[in-house]
Write an enzyme that holds these catalytic residues in place. Structure first.
Site, short mmCIF file in Angstrom:
data_model
loop_
_atom_site.label_atom_id
_atom_site.label_comp_id
_atom_site.label_asym_id
_atom_site.label_seq_id
_atom_site.Cartn_x
_atom_site.Cartn_y
_atom_site.Cartn_z
N CYS A 74 -2.83 2.13 13.39
CA CYS A 74 -4.40 2.99 12.50
C CYS A 74 -4.98 1.99 12.51
CB CYS A 74 -3.47 3.17 11.71
SG CYS A 74 -4.59 4.42 10.37
N CYS A 94 -6.52 2.69 8.88
CA CYS A 94 -5.31 2.19 7.92
C CYS A 94 -4.97 0.58 7.58
CB CYS A 94 -3.97 2.57 9.02
SG CYS A 94 -3.80 4.25 9.10
N ASP A 95 -5.05 -0.23 8.42
CA ASP A 95 -4.72 -1.50 8.78
C ASP A 95 -5.83 -2.39 8.60
OD1 ASP A 95 -2.25 -0.80 7.70
OD2 ASP A 95 -1.61 -0.77 9.79
#
Lengths: 301, 103
Positions: free
Chosen positions: A130, A133-134
């Site tokens: 992701c 997300c990261d």
């Protein structure tokens, strides 16, 4: 004993729980992780009818609270099988066996893995599925994105804003994603596109440090030094535990049409885990309703 | 009881020099899974005497995140005698959180 057991507490499962409880059935949701499903990773949802903007987290919390308010129960447990034993319909988890009248599988799908050694051990230690997300953790670093679809192209574009260097690795020559997106990525000076390239190995100690890659045309192998690898090669269902009972397609999705009925009369399939053309929040919710009412019809017959 | 948010400066005394083991929840406000698991972390903190529970906001404390090689959130790290002895990545259900601090 429950009337209806729903496996998976994502959007499809929680919606099915609402409809099941409202139809007067006693519903248990079994979820192996935290409830909410894939949508909890979405920062913002803008395409759910009637809600102009909501975070994935808020959506999931609202949905869970709605299901709970109608009386649905939720237990943590990984379902490892379904069976019909002496006329009893059973759902087995690692810890317990539950009896019920009908089952709805709403097991969803997860990000497809590369299938390489140490891949699971390096998740969160250099491997991510992701970028949204990261990605922020790789500011000023070198990363690679694997994949050839829109997600891979979007990830490469997004990461190129923060990262020093982004390698985009694709096993084929041509990208499956939109050409406009590909053109945008090609314009990024810090993105290097390597086509006909497969990842063969993940190297490093506690953290990912190098990728072993191979050009499938020339056969040439080399290593890439990097800090992060973002895998964007699609999704895969998790229905292997039900293969002995249910008809699955070659990718592992439960074969069920729009009525959510499977080849087993007491088992229904809802959401991303079944064969369907469009996997979206709205179609997951729609399946939840359809499967719950089909299950009620079965229970009432 | 709200879980204590620790800064880089407090990390030394609250985590590394703590007399009992401390579970650290590395999180960010924009992270959905972190928000999902937050109430469970609060519950765990309220119910557990033997282990301390603190949170580190990785946007406010990027150096801590970097030092402990946090590259995905939520990340849960259990510290004992100044050292990270266990790490779990991702939003865990409560039973898994309990398992992480059990021993």
């Amino acid at each position: 004993m429950y009337d209806l057991i729903i496996v998976g507490a994502g959007t499809a499962g929680l919606t099915a729980a609402i409809y099941g409880q409202r139809a007067g059935k006693h519903v248990l949701l079994l979820e192996e992780g935290i409830y909410g499903g894939q949508i909890i990773n979405s920062p913002e949802i803008e395409n759910y009818p009637g809600i102009s903007k909501v975070s994935g987290y808020q959506f999931a919390m609202n949905l869970y609270e709605q299901a709970a308010s109608f009386g649905a129960k939720l237990e943590t447990g990984k379902v490892i099988g379904l069976q019909l034993l002496d006329g009893k319909k059973q759902v087995k988890t690692q810890e317990a066996v539950y009896e019920c009248g009908a089952v709805i599988l709403a097991t969803g799908a997860k990000k497809r893995r590369l299938g390489l050694d140490r891949e699971d051990a390096l998740i969160g230690r250099g491997i991510s599925y992701c970028a949204a997300c990261d990605g922020a953790f790789y500011k000023g670093k070198t990363v690679a994105v694997v994949g050839g679809g829109n997600t891979a192209l979007e990830d490469a574009d997004y990461l190129s804003n923060a990262c020093d260097r982004v390698y985009l690795l694709h096993r084929r020559e041509a990208f499956r994603g939109d050409d406009s997106l590909l053109q945008r990525v090609k314009k990024r000076e810090n993105v290097t596109i390597l086509t006909s390239t497969v990842v063969e190995g993940l190297l490093g100690g506690e953290q990912l440090e190098q990728l072993q890659i191979k050009n499938t045309v020339t056969g040439e192998r080399k290593t890439l030094e990097l800090n992060g690898l973002f895998v964007a090669i699609g999704q895969q269902p998790e229905n292997e535990a039900f293969r002995d009972l249910l008809a699955l397609d070659k990718e592992g999705y439960v074969i069920a049409s729009e009525d959510c009925k499977t080849n087993v009369p007491w088992i229904f399939a809802a959401g991303d885990c079944r064969t369907k053309p469009l996997r979206q929040l709205t179609t997951a919710a729609a399946d939840g309703a359809v499967a719950a009412l089909a299950a009620c019809e079965y229970l009432n017959a | 009881m709200a879980v204590l948010h620790v800064t880089k400066d407090e990390f030394e005394t609250e985590v590394l020099q703590a007399k009992k083991p401390v579970l650290v929840d590395f999180f960010a406000d924009w992270c959905g899974p972190c928000q999902m698991v937050a109430p469970l972390v609060e519950q765990l903190a309220a119910e557990t005497e033997s282990v301390g529970v603190v949170k580190v906001n990785i946007d406010e404390e990027p150096e801590l995140a970097q030092q402990y090689k946090v590259t995905s959130i939520p990340t849960f790290m259990l510290f004992k005698n100044g050292e990270a002895v266990k790490t779990e990545i991702g939003a865990l259900p409560k039973a898994e959180l309990q398992k992480l601090i059990a021993e």
